[in-house]
Design a protein around this motif. Structure first.
Motif, mmCIF file in Angstrom:
data_model
loop_
_atom_site.group_PDB
_atom_site.id
_atom_site.type_symbol
_atom_site.label_atom_id
_atom_site.label_comp_id
_atom_site.label_asym_id
_atom_site.label_seq_id
_atom_site.Cartn_x
_atom_site.Cartn_y
_atom_site.Cartn_z
ATOM 1 N N GLU A 127 0.800 -1.225 0.000
ATOM 2 C CA GLU A 127 0.000 0.000 0.000
ATOM 3 C C GLU A 127 0.832 1.275 0.000
ATOM 4 O OE1 GLU A 127 -0.580 -2.573 1.957
ATOM 5 O OE2 GLU A 127 -2.498 -3.325 1.192
ATOM 6 N N ASP A 189 -9.450 -6.906 -10.469
ATOM 7 C CA ASP A 189 -10.495 -6.109 -9.822
ATOM 8 C C ASP A 189 -9.979 -5.447 -8.545
ATOM 9 O OD1 ASP A 189 -12.325 -6.687 -11.782
ATOM 10 O OD2 ASP A 189 -13.261 -8.346 -10.691
ATOM 11 N N GLU A 190 -9.183 -6.169 -7.776
ATOM 12 C CA GLU A 190 -8.629 -5.586 -6.554
ATOM 13 C C GLU A 190 -7.717 -4.404 -6.860
ATOM 14 O OE1 GLU A 190 -8.535 -9.746 -3.939
ATOM 15 O OE2 GLU A 190 -6.735 -9.006 -4.950
ATOM 16 N N ARG A 192 -7.699 -2.582 -9.582
ATOM 17 C CA ARG A 192 -8.533 -1.493 -10.100
ATOM 18 C C ARG A 192 -9.068 -0.626 -8.970
ATOM 19 N NH1 ARG A 192 -12.090 -5.053 -14.055
ATOM 20 N NH2 ARG A 192 -11.271 -4.509 -16.105
ATOM 21 N N GLU A 193 -9.628 -1.273 -7.958
ATOM 22 C CA GLU A 193 -10.214 -0.516 -6.853
ATOM 23 C C GLU A 193 -9.140 0.214 -6.048
ATOM 24 O OE1 GLU A 193 -13.417 0.141 -6.423
ATOM 25 O OE2 GLU A 193 -13.496 -0.894 -8.354
ATOM 26 N N SER A 194 -7.974 -0.408 -5.919
ATOM 27 C CA SER A 194 -6.887 0.231 -5.162
ATOM 28 C C SER A 194 -6.428 1.516 -5.822
ATOM 29 C CB SER A 194 -5.698 -0.735 -5.029
ATOM 30 O OG SER A 194 -6.004 -1.807 -4.180
ATOM 31 N N ARG A 196 -8.130 3.278 -8.111
ATOM 32 C CA ARG A 196 -9.258 4.212 -8.198
ATOM 33 C C ARG A 196 -9.429 4.981 -6.892
ATOM 34 N NH1 ARG A 196 -13.150 0.904 -10.185
ATOM 35 N NH2 ARG A 196 -12.938 1.626 -12.340
ATOM 36 N N SER A 197 -9.230 4.299 -5.768
ATOM 37 C CA SER A 197 -9.355 4.966 -4.469
ATOM 38 C C SER A 197 -8.233 5.978 -4.240
ATOM 39 C CB SER A 197 -9.338 3.928 -3.341
ATOM 40 O OG SER A 197 -8.048 3.343 -3.194
ATOM 41 N N ARG A 198 -7.200 5.924 -5.081
ATOM 42 C CA ARG A 198 -6.079 6.861 -4.974
ATOM 43 C C ARG A 198 -6.092 7.890 -6.104
ATOM 44 N NH1 ARG A 198 -4.589 1.990 -2.738
ATOM 45 N NH2 ARG A 198 -3.195 2.096 -0.916
ATOM 46 N N GLU A 201 -7.938 6.530 -12.525
ATOM 47 C CA GLU A 201 -9.026 5.793 -13.161
ATOM 48 C C GLU A 201 -8.460 4.716 -14.085
ATOM 49 O OE1 GLU A 201 -12.760 4.505 -13.822
ATOM 50 O OE2 GLU A 201 -12.079 6.014 -12.354
#
Length: 257
Positions: A127, A189-190, A192-194, A196-198, A201
């Motif tokens: 992270e 998918d994981e 992608r979300e990681s 996107r949250s930062r 896109e």
């Protein structure tokens, strides 16, 4: 003093793994996938965990302004040796630093593209590096990440006929990689979300190794004369389902909002 985990592996990694047909195919396929999204040269590129420069140098030769950041002094030495074999007008800036400290190490500079290929899987806590990748990208900049595909984790042990390990791998995220180091895989998918949250896109994702990987793991000899044809097939497979979903490695590209 922080131990340089890669010091003993620099030669094996740079002169061994990347010098094989499989290694050259990876470099070519990743380069072609990157060029579909990168702005035109001389845009700035930060390669986090860039090692011996196998992904950075083709971009530098194409005219990009490349900064290679890596925590391993041994890998950076190997990169400098390789750079001396290239034409004098190919220039790369080297920075010795951990990816988790990238922003500070580059003096807060923002880049048109930030790469991190084959790094996150070696980190117990990816992270902080993910944070840095997304922060070092300029607004509208590209973030390119290559990681192990947990959805295809059973491929390697099965191809090596380790059947018990293959059964366990269907639900596993960790293994000892081909270089002998512990590695972790994730899913598209994981990731992608990681990102996107930062504030990044996702734009597209690709497979990287499929047929060449299966052949290599099964013990088949790959003829260097076939490299160009193999690379063409791998490049196409990496764009298409279901092939890309079966690749042991995936490549995700996103754009900073």
């Amino acid at each position: 003093m922080v131990e340089d985990t890669w010091a003993a592996l620099a030669d094996q990694f740079a002169d061994g793994a990347y010098a094989t047909v499989k290694g050259r195919v990876r470099t070519y396929v990743m380069h072609r996938q990157l060029l579909e999204h990168l702005p035109a040269a001389p845009a700035s590129v930060l390669d986090v965990g860039g090692g011996a420069g196998h992904q950075s140098f083709p971009l530098a030769r194409a005219g990009y302004d490349v900064t290679l950041l890596d925590p391993s002094a041994a890998m950076l030495d190997k990169a400098r040796q390789r750079l001396r074999q290239l034409p004098d007008d190919v220039r790369v800036t080297f920075v010795e630093a951990d990816g988790a400290d990238a922003e500070e190490a580059v003096g807060g500079r923002r880049f048109d593209a930030v790469l991190c290929h084959g790094v996150l899987g070696y980190l117990e806590q990816p992270e902080p590096v993910l944070d840095q990748l997304c922060r070092c990208a300029a607004p509208g900049g590209i973030v390119s990440i290559m990681a192990g595909n947990a959805d295809a984790a059973a491929v390697r042990p099965a191809m090596e006929r380790r059947w018990e390990d293959a059964l366990e791998a269907f639900d596993a995220r960790a293994e000892v990689g081909v270089l002998g180091l512990p590695t972790r895989a994730g899913t598209v998918d994981e990731l992608r979300e990681s990102v996107r949250s930062r504030g990044v896109e996702p734009l597209q994702w690709y497979g990287v190794w499929l047929f060449v990987d299966w052949l290599d793991l099964s013990g088949a000899e790959l003829d260097p004369a076939e490299t160009e044809r193999v690379a063409a097939v791998e490049l196409e497979a990496g764009r298409r389902d279901p092939y890309r979903r079966l690749s042991r490695i995936f490549h995700l590209v996103g754009r900073k909002n």
